[in-house]
Scaffold this motif. Sequence first.
Motif, PDB file in Angstrom:
ATOM      1  N   TYR A 213      -6.125  -9.161  -0.572  1.00  0.00           N
ATOM      2  CA  TYR A 213      -6.328  -8.232  -1.682  1.00  0.00           C
ATOM      3  C   TYR A 213      -6.379  -6.768  -1.270  1.00  0.00           C
ATOM      4  O   TYR A 213      -5.949  -5.908  -2.018  1.00  0.00           O
ATOM      5  CB  TYR A 213      -7.649  -8.556  -2.401  1.00  0.00           C
ATOM      6  CG  TYR A 213      -7.733  -9.948  -2.951  1.00  0.00           C
ATOM      7  CD1 TYR A 213      -7.135 -10.264  -4.160  1.00  0.00           C
ATOM      8  CD2 TYR A 213      -8.403 -10.948  -2.258  1.00  0.00           C
ATOM      9  CE1 TYR A 213      -7.223 -11.552  -4.678  1.00  0.00           C
ATOM     10  CE2 TYR A 213      -8.490 -12.235  -2.763  1.00  0.00           C
ATOM     11  CZ  TYR A 213      -7.893 -12.524  -3.974  1.00  0.00           C
ATOM     12  OH  TYR A 213      -7.965 -13.804  -4.471  1.00  0.00           O
ATOM     13  N   SER A 214      -6.949  -6.474  -0.123  1.00  0.00           N
ATOM     14  CA  SER A 214      -7.241  -5.081   0.233  1.00  0.00           C
ATOM     15  C   SER A 214      -5.999  -4.353   0.742  1.00  0.00           C
ATOM     16  O   SER A 214      -5.043  -4.953   1.234  1.00  0.00           O
ATOM     17  CB  SER A 214      -8.334  -5.029   1.307  1.00  0.00           C
ATOM     18  OG  SER A 214      -7.810  -5.433   2.557  1.00  0.00           O
TER      19      SER A 214
ATOM     20  N   ASN B 178       1.532  -0.091  -2.001  1.00  0.00           N
ATOM     21  CA  ASN B 178       1.086   0.166  -3.374  1.00  0.00           C
ATOM     22  C   ASN B 178       1.694  -0.834  -4.355  1.00  0.00           C
ATOM     23  O   ASN B 178       1.062  -1.200  -5.347  1.00  0.00           O
ATOM     24  CB  ASN B 178       1.365   1.613  -3.797  1.00  0.00           C
ATOM     25  CG  ASN B 178       2.834   1.960  -3.847  1.00  0.00           C
ATOM     26  OD1 ASN B 178       3.682   1.289  -3.269  1.00  0.00           O
ATOM     27  ND2 ASN B 178       3.143   3.054  -4.520  1.00  0.00           N
TER      28      ASN B 178
ATOM     29  N   SER C 264       2.432  -4.041  -3.497  1.00  0.00           N
ATOM     30  CA  SER C 264       1.701  -5.291  -3.245  1.00  0.00           C
ATOM     31  C   SER C 264       0.336  -5.270  -3.930  1.00  0.00           C
ATOM     32  O   SER C 264      -0.096  -6.278  -4.491  1.00  0.00           O
ATOM     33  CB  SER C 264       1.506  -5.505  -1.742  1.00  0.00           C
ATOM     34  OG  SER C 264       2.739  -5.656  -1.105  1.00  0.00           O
ATOM     35  N   ILE C 265      -0.335  -4.126  -3.899  1.00  0.00           N
ATOM     36  CA  ILE C 265      -1.633  -4.006  -4.562  1.00  0.00           C
ATOM     37  C   ILE C 265      -1.463  -4.233  -6.064  1.00  0.00           C
ATOM     38  O   ILE C 265      -2.239  -4.971  -6.682  1.00  0.00           O
ATOM     39  CB  ILE C 265      -2.278  -2.636  -4.261  1.00  0.00           C
ATOM     40  CG1 ILE C 265      -2.704  -2.564  -2.792  1.00  0.00           C
ATOM     41  CG2 ILE C 265      -3.478  -2.386  -5.173  1.00  0.00           C
ATOM     42  CD1 ILE C 265      -3.123  -1.184  -2.324  1.00  0.00           C
ATOM     43  N   ALA C 266      -0.439  -3.615  -6.659  1.00  0.00           N
ATOM     44  CA  ALA C 266      -0.191  -3.799  -8.087  1.00  0.00           C
ATOM     45  C   ALA C 266       0.096  -5.261  -8.408  1.00  0.00           C
ATOM     46  O   ALA C 266      -0.375  -5.796  -9.418  1.00  0.00           O
ATOM     47  CB  ALA C 266       0.966  -2.912  -8.544  1.00  0.00           C
TER      48      ALA C 266
ATOM     49  N   VAL D  92      -0.958  -8.036  -6.758  1.00  0.00           N
ATOM     50  CA  VAL D  92      -2.149  -8.898  -6.684  1.00  0.00           C
ATOM     51  C   VAL D  92      -3.147  -8.587  -7.791  1.00  0.00           C
ATOM     52  O   VAL D  92      -3.949  -9.447  -8.151  1.00  0.00           O
ATOM     53  CB  VAL D  92      -2.827  -8.883  -5.292  1.00  0.00           C
ATOM     54  CG1 VAL D  92      -1.885  -9.395  -4.216  1.00  0.00           C
ATOM     55  CG2 VAL D  92      -3.365  -7.529  -4.923  1.00  0.00           C
ATOM     56  N   LYS D  93      -3.092  -7.380  -8.352  1.00  0.00           N
ATOM     57  CA  LYS D  93      -3.983  -7.035  -9.462  1.00  0.00           C
ATOM     58  C   LYS D  93      -3.433  -7.478 -10.811  1.00  0.00           C
ATOM     59  O   LYS D  93      -4.128  -7.389 -11.817  1.00  0.00           O
ATOM     60  CB  LYS D  93      -4.240  -5.525  -9.484  1.00  0.00           C
ATOM     61  CG  LYS D  93      -5.127  -5.055  -8.359  1.00  0.00           C
ATOM     62  CD  LYS D  93      -5.416  -3.582  -8.473  1.00  0.00           C
ATOM     63  CE  LYS D  93      -6.403  -3.161  -7.394  1.00  0.00           C
ATOM     64  NZ  LYS D  93      -6.794  -1.761  -7.535  1.00  0.00           N
ATOM     65  N   ASN D  94      -2.179  -7.944 -10.842  1.00  0.00           N
ATOM     66  CA  ASN D  94      -1.522  -8.260 -12.102  1.00  0.00           C
ATOM     67  C   ASN D  94      -0.836  -9.625 -12.103  1.00  0.00           C
ATOM     68  O   ASN D  94       0.283  -9.771 -12.591  1.00  0.00           O
ATOM     69  CB  ASN D  94      -0.517  -7.154 -12.444  1.00  0.00           C
ATOM     70  CG  ASN D  94      -1.202  -5.859 -12.762  1.00  0.00           C
ATOM     71  OD1 ASN D  94      -1.753  -5.701 -13.838  1.00  0.00           O
ATOM     72  ND2 ASN D  94      -1.201  -4.927 -11.816  1.00  0.00           N
TER      73      ASN D  94
END
Length: 129
Positions: free
Chosen positions: A13-14, A38, A40-42, A44-46
């Motif tokens: 996640y981080s 950025n 990959s972060i989007a 995992v958040k969606n």
Amino acid sequence: MNFQESITIRMLYSAEELTAVKDLESLIWADEDPVPVNHSIAVVKNGGMVIGAFSGARLIGFQYSFPGFDGTNVYLCSHSMGIDPDFRKMGIGEKLKLAQREEALKMGYRRIEWTYDPLETVNGYLNLS
């Protein structure tokens, strides 16, 4: 303890973890651009996921998936999986795929679509079996 028992598989996640994935992608596919952190972060958040395989604290493999939509149904698109060249042919890919299935079911997905390079017979075998 054998090597297989010392492999840890978990969701990532981080930004730090996803940067390690980007670095591993660069090692595996030196001639291709890795997925930006950025992005990959989007993912995992969606509704997407990045799963890591670790030997101790070292990231040695990953699996990257994002949500797909066919006009009617939402599904998980399994986009890429990579294993550090020093750790291939040890069953890590299979462990990642099984973890992907488990996590996808927890998230409510009922379908996963996999992509693979048809010139890589190991990938084809793993995805089809």
